[in-house]
Write a protein that holds these residues in place. Structure first.
Motif, PDB file in Angstrom:
ATOM      1  N   VAL A  24       0.841  -1.205   0.000  1.00  0.00           N
ATOM      2  CA  VAL A  24       0.000   0.000   0.000  1.00  0.00           C
ATOM      3  C   VAL A  24       0.872   1.249   0.000  1.00  0.00           C
ATOM      4  O   VAL A  24       0.624   2.213  -0.742  1.00  0.00           O
ATOM      5  CB  VAL A  24      -0.955  -0.003   1.210  1.00  0.00           C
ATOM      6  CG1 VAL A  24      -1.710   1.333   1.294  1.00  0.00           C
ATOM      7  CG2 VAL A  24      -1.931  -1.153   1.116  1.00  0.00           C
ATOM      8  N   ASN A  25       1.910   1.255   0.836  1.00  0.00           N
ATOM      9  CA  ASN A  25       2.819   2.412   0.890  1.00  0.00           C
ATOM     10  C   ASN A  25       3.496   2.633  -0.455  1.00  0.00           C
ATOM     11  O   ASN A  25       3.647   3.775  -0.912  1.00  0.00           O
ATOM     12  CB  ASN A  25       3.876   2.195   1.970  1.00  0.00           C
ATOM     13  CG  ASN A  25       3.317   2.303   3.373  1.00  0.00           C
ATOM     14  OD1 ASN A  25       2.117   2.485   3.556  1.00  0.00           O
ATOM     15  ND2 ASN A  25       4.174   2.196   4.371  1.00  0.00           N
ATOM     16  N   LEU A  26       3.929   1.552  -1.091  1.00  0.00           N
ATOM     17  CA  LEU A  26       4.605   1.672  -2.385  1.00  0.00           C
ATOM     18  C   LEU A  26       3.674   2.246  -3.440  1.00  0.00           C
ATOM     19  O   LEU A  26       4.035   3.190  -4.151  1.00  0.00           O
ATOM     20  CB  LEU A  26       5.130   0.308  -2.833  1.00  0.00           C
ATOM     21  CG  LEU A  26       5.763   0.271  -4.230  1.00  0.00           C
ATOM     22  CD1 LEU A  26       7.026   1.122  -4.267  1.00  0.00           C
ATOM     23  CD2 LEU A  26       6.071  -1.165  -4.651  1.00  0.00           C
ATOM     24  N   LEU A  27       2.464   1.706  -3.537  1.00  0.00           N
ATOM     25  CA  LEU A  27       1.524   2.176  -4.555  1.00  0.00           C
ATOM     26  C   LEU A  27       1.111   3.622  -4.301  1.00  0.00           C
ATOM     27  O   LEU A  27       0.943   4.399  -5.249  1.00  0.00           O
ATOM     28  CB  LEU A  27       0.290   1.268  -4.581  1.00  0.00           C
ATOM     29  CG  LEU A  27       0.529  -0.189  -4.979  1.00  0.00           C
ATOM     30  CD1 LEU A  27      -0.780  -0.962  -4.991  1.00  0.00           C
ATOM     31  CD2 LEU A  27       1.210  -0.278  -6.337  1.00  0.00           C
ATOM     32  N   THR A  28       0.979   3.990  -3.022  1.00  0.00           N
ATOM     33  CA  THR A  28       0.647   5.385  -2.692  1.00  0.00           C
ATOM     34  C   THR A  28       1.761   6.311  -3.123  1.00  0.00           C
ATOM     35  O   THR A  28       1.522   7.391  -3.685  1.00  0.00           O
ATOM     36  CB  THR A  28       0.389   5.526  -1.184  1.00  0.00           C
ATOM     37  OG1 THR A  28      -0.681   4.664  -0.794  1.00  0.00           O
ATOM     38  CG2 THR A  28       0.037   6.964  -0.830  1.00  0.00           C
ATOM     39  N   HIS A  29       3.007   5.910  -2.848  1.00  0.00           N
ATOM     40  CA  HIS A  29       4.163   6.730  -3.246  1.00  0.00           C
ATOM     41  C   HIS A  29       4.248   6.870  -4.768  1.00  0.00           C
ATOM     42  O   HIS A  29       4.573   7.948  -5.283  1.00  0.00           O
ATOM     43  CB  HIS A  29       5.445   6.102  -2.709  1.00  0.00           C
ATOM     44  CG  HIS A  29       6.696   6.770  -3.194  1.00  0.00           C
ATOM     45  ND1 HIS A  29       7.099   8.012  -2.751  1.00  0.00           N
ATOM     46  CD2 HIS A  29       7.633   6.371  -4.107  1.00  0.00           C
ATOM     47  CE1 HIS A  29       8.230   8.351  -3.352  1.00  0.00           C
ATOM     48  NE2 HIS A  29       8.569   7.380  -4.184  1.00  0.00           N
ATOM     49  N   LEU A  30       3.939   5.806  -5.473  1.00  0.00           N
ATOM     50  CA  LEU A  30       3.999   5.837  -6.936  1.00  0.00           C
ATOM     51  C   LEU A  30       2.786   6.527  -7.552  1.00  0.00           C
ATOM     52  O   LEU A  30       2.807   6.849  -8.748  1.00  0.00           O
ATOM     53  CB  LEU A  30       4.111   4.414  -7.479  1.00  0.00           C
ATOM     54  CG  LEU A  30       5.366   3.624  -7.089  1.00  0.00           C
ATOM     55  CD1 LEU A  30       5.302   2.218  -7.652  1.00  0.00           C
ATOM     56  CD2 LEU A  30       6.626   4.327  -7.573  1.00  0.00           C
ATOM     57  N   GLY A  31       1.744   6.741  -6.746  1.00  0.00           N
ATOM     58  CA  GLY A  31       0.548   7.372  -7.266  1.00  0.00           C
ATOM     59  C   GLY A  31      -0.233   6.481  -8.209  1.00  0.00           C
ATOM     60  O   GLY A  31      -0.746   6.944  -9.239  1.00  0.00           O
ATOM     61  N   MET A  32      -0.319   5.193  -7.885  1.00  0.00           N
ATOM     62  CA  MET A  32      -1.017   4.250  -8.742  1.00  0.00           C
ATOM     63  C   MET A  32      -1.907   3.354  -7.892  1.00  0.00           C
ATOM     64  O   MET A  32      -1.724   3.219  -6.681  1.00  0.00           O
ATOM     65  CB  MET A  32      -0.022   3.408  -9.545  1.00  0.00           C
ATOM     66  CG  MET A  32       0.882   2.539  -8.684  1.00  0.00           C
ATOM     67  SD  MET A  32       2.132   1.626  -9.642  1.00  0.00           S
ATOM     68  CE  MET A  32       1.101   0.646 -10.735  1.00  0.00           C
ATOM     69  N   SER A  33      -2.870   2.732  -8.527  1.00  0.00           N
ATOM     70  CA  SER A  33      -3.801   1.845  -7.845  1.00  0.00           C
ATOM     71  C   SER A  33      -3.408   0.398  -8.087  1.00  0.00           C
ATOM     72  O   SER A  33      -2.571   0.086  -8.946  1.00  0.00           O
ATOM     73  CB  SER A  33      -5.220   2.086  -8.356  1.00  0.00           C
ATOM     74  OG  SER A  33      -5.309   1.749  -9.732  1.00  0.00           O
ATOM     75  N   ARG A  34      -4.058  -0.476  -7.325  1.00  0.00           N
ATOM     76  CA  ARG A  34      -3.835  -1.905  -7.532  1.00  0.00           C
ATOM     77  C   ARG A  34      -4.311  -2.318  -8.915  1.00  0.00           C
ATOM     78  O   ARG A  34      -3.706  -3.188  -9.565  1.00  0.00           O
ATOM     79  CB  ARG A  34      -4.598  -2.693  -6.456  1.00  0.00           C
ATOM     80  CG  ARG A  34      -4.490  -4.201  -6.593  1.00  0.00           C
ATOM     81  CD  ARG A  34      -3.093  -4.691  -6.339  1.00  0.00           C
ATOM     82  NE  ARG A  34      -2.924  -6.066  -6.809  1.00  0.00           N
ATOM     83  CZ  ARG A  34      -1.816  -6.751  -6.706  1.00  0.00           C
ATOM     84  NH1 ARG A  34      -0.741  -6.203  -6.158  1.00  0.00           N
ATOM     85  NH2 ARG A  34      -1.747  -7.985  -7.147  1.00  0.00           N
ATOM     86  N   GLY A  35      -5.345  -1.668  -9.398  1.00  0.00           N
ATOM     87  CA  GLY A  35      -5.848  -1.965 -10.733  1.00  0.00           C
ATOM     88  C   GLY A  35      -4.827  -1.653 -11.809  1.00  0.00           C
ATOM     89  O   GLY A  35      -4.660  -2.422 -12.771  1.00  0.00           O
ATOM     90  N   GLU A  36      -4.135  -0.513 -11.679  1.00  0.00           N
ATOM     91  CA  GLU A  36      -3.110  -0.162 -12.666  1.00  0.00           C
ATOM     92  C   GLU A  36      -1.968  -1.160 -12.629  1.00  0.00           C
ATOM     93  O   GLU A  36      -1.390  -1.502 -13.672  1.00  0.00           O
ATOM     94  CB  GLU A  36      -2.585   1.252 -12.405  1.00  0.00           C
ATOM     95  CG  GLU A  36      -1.584   1.724 -13.455  1.00  0.00           C
ATOM     96  CD  GLU A  36      -1.078   3.133 -13.219  1.00  0.00           C
ATOM     97  OE1 GLU A  36      -0.303   3.638 -14.057  1.00  0.00           O
ATOM     98  OE2 GLU A  36      -1.459   3.733 -12.189  1.00  0.00           O
ATOM     99  N   LEU A  37      -1.616  -1.636 -11.425  1.00  0.00           N
ATOM    100  CA  LEU A  37      -0.564  -2.642 -11.305  1.00  0.00           C
ATOM    101  C   LEU A  37      -0.956  -3.922 -12.043  1.00  0.00           C
ATOM    102  O   LEU A  37      -0.126  -4.546 -12.720  1.00  0.00           O
ATOM    103  CB  LEU A  37      -0.292  -2.941  -9.835  1.00  0.00           C
ATOM    104  CG  LEU A  37       0.812  -3.972  -9.530  1.00  0.00           C
ATOM    105  CD1 LEU A  37       2.162  -3.483 -10.039  1.00  0.00           C
ATOM    106  CD2 LEU A  37       0.887  -4.249  -8.039  1.00  0.00           C
ATOM    107  N   ASN A  38      -2.228  -4.292 -11.932  1.00  0.00           N
ATOM    108  CA  ASN A  38      -2.708  -5.482 -12.643  1.00  0.00           C
ATOM    109  C   ASN A  38      -2.657  -5.279 -14.157  1.00  0.00           C
ATOM    110  O   ASN A  38      -2.329  -6.203 -14.904  1.00  0.00           O
ATOM    111  CB  ASN A  38      -4.144  -5.810 -12.211  1.00  0.00           C
ATOM    112  CG  ASN A  38      -4.210  -6.320 -10.783  1.00  0.00           C
ATOM    113  OD1 ASN A  38      -3.242  -6.883 -10.264  1.00  0.00           O
ATOM    114  ND2 ASN A  38      -5.355  -6.116 -10.132  1.00  0.00           N
TER     115      ASN A  38
END
Length: 414
Positions: A24-38
């Motif tokens: 969660v911390n990583l995605l928040t820092h990157l400004g992206m959602s779990r959906g974008e990662l998928n």
């Protein structure tokens, strides 16, 4: 908070930044959602622009350039990982204040040199290895999987992503450690610039080979000692059989393309090609020379900027006051005044420019010497200045430019 981590069997304390503690911390820092990662996980192939560039050997090198959004994410990840990478002294690639020049300087004046190359360097670093090295730093599995997903393509590191350099250096941490220990036992110098590895010594490098060193030139990596070859295979790398080269005291010795026989220098063919290109511009004009350049090398770049980069590289290696660089740079500046390169004077020219002559206004024929100091001005002895403070000042190279001055900023008695 600090965590205990085991890097290649050795327990150390690593202080991870908050951004790497949880997914969660990583995605928040990157400004992206779990959906974008998928989406990146499913459609990563569509997010790269692939093209080939020719190597010196003529073979193509595949570059996978990420699109703007993915490139931004990878750069942020690289910035997070860089402080965690502990650079070893032999490493000169992808690290601050190091370059191919510092890599070559490490071997300067060595009489015997062995150059090796890791075959398919980035493609040989798999996504699983990336996850493994991140986990060894104490990074959680979810964070490691997310980083590997964003930074890998087709299950390996892509050449062209801004995150690949630091991740490749982290993968090579144990390789550098073992090769450094081997080099110490063999009493030679070891350095690595990305996938280029060099060993050098003032004595024959017999300890690197099974028997005696081969004849100067290219050789088969199978001739290397079993211990040295095992270090590469144990770390998941294969040596390129086309790029293993040995040079002795009677050969032209180069490291990462730079000659190290006496002083750092470039290959003569590099200088000849620059002079030939400039002659083509001078004799045929920029437009004709550029068309010839594009036809011969299938290039698309502006010939002026292309030559500017090449000549700037020459000045970086040989020095901005080197006569060869100065001559080529002067011709380039005349042909491309809008892309002018800085040319520094030689130490002798600096000394000559710094010496001026002073003549008394009131006593014709009396002369003195003044020296120009940067940030200070002209400095001379007090007796060279008339009581009234009026002097005639000129440079020896241009006596006709005499000018009268009546300004003494400061007097100091010694």
């Amino acid at each position: 908070m600090p965590r205990s981590a085991s890097i290649f069997g050795r327990a150390i304390r690593v202080k991870l930044p908050p951004e790497l503690l949880t997914e969660v911390n990583l995605l928040t820092h990157l400004g992206m959602s779990r959906g974008e990662l998928n989406v990146i996980n499913w459609y990563a192939r569509r997010m790269y622009h692939s093209f080939d560039i020719k190597k010196k050997s003529g073979k193509p090198r595949v570059i996978n350039a990420p699109e703007r959004r993915l490139k931004l994410l990878q750069r942020k990840i690289a910035d997070l990982l860089m402080p965690l990478y502990r650079r070893r002294n032999p490493v000169h690639g992808f690290v601050a204040d190091r370059s191919v020049k510092t890599n070559a300087q490490s071997h300067l004046n060595s009489k015997f040199v062995v150059n090796l190359d890791l075959k398919d360097f980035f493609p040989s670093i798999s996504q699983k290895r990336i996850v493994g090295v991140l986990r060894s730093l104490g990074i959680d599995r979810g964070v490691a999987d997310a980083i590997s997903t964003i930074c890998c393509l087709n299950g390996c590191l892509p050449q062209g992503a801004p995150s690949s350099p630091v991740l490749s250096n982290m993968i090579c941490f144990r390789l550098d450690k073992e090769l450094l220990e081997f080099a110490k036992q063999a009493k030679c110098i070891y350095t690595r610039y990305a996938d280029d590895l060099s060993f050098s010594s003032y004595q024959p490098l017999g300890s690197l080979f099974q028997t005696s060193p081969p004849s100067p030139g290219h050789f088969s990596p199978d001739l290397l000692g079993e211990k040295l070859r095992h270090i590469f295979t144990a770390n998941g790398f294969i040596l390129n059989p086309d790029k293993a080269h040995y040079a002795d005291r009677h050969s032209r010795r180069t490291v990462t393309g730079i000659r190290i026989n006496e002083l750092l220098n470039v290959d003569r063919r590099f200088v000849r090609n620059l002079r030939a290109a400039l002659y083509s511009v001078e004799a045929q004009g920029i437009a004709t020379a550029e068309a010839k350049f594009h036809a011969s090398y299938n290039g698309k770049s502006d010939i002026g900027k292309h030559l500017q980069g090449k000549i700037a590289w020459l000045g970086y290696i040989k020095g901005a006051s080197d006569p060869v660089f100065r001559g080529i740079a002067s011709r380039f500046n005349k042909a491309f005044p809008s892309l002018k390169l800085e040319i520094q004077p030689t130490p002798q020219e600096i000394r000559e420019r710094a010496v001026w002559l002073i003549e008394h206004w009131e006593r014709t024929g009396d002369q003195g010497t003044a020296f120009f100091l940067e940030g200070v001005g002209l400095v001379t002895a007090e007796h060279c200045v008339s009581p009234s403070g009026i002097v005639e000042l000129y440079h020896p190279s241009k006596p006709s430019t005499r000018k009268s001055h009546r300004r003494v900023v400061h007097r100091v008695r010694l």
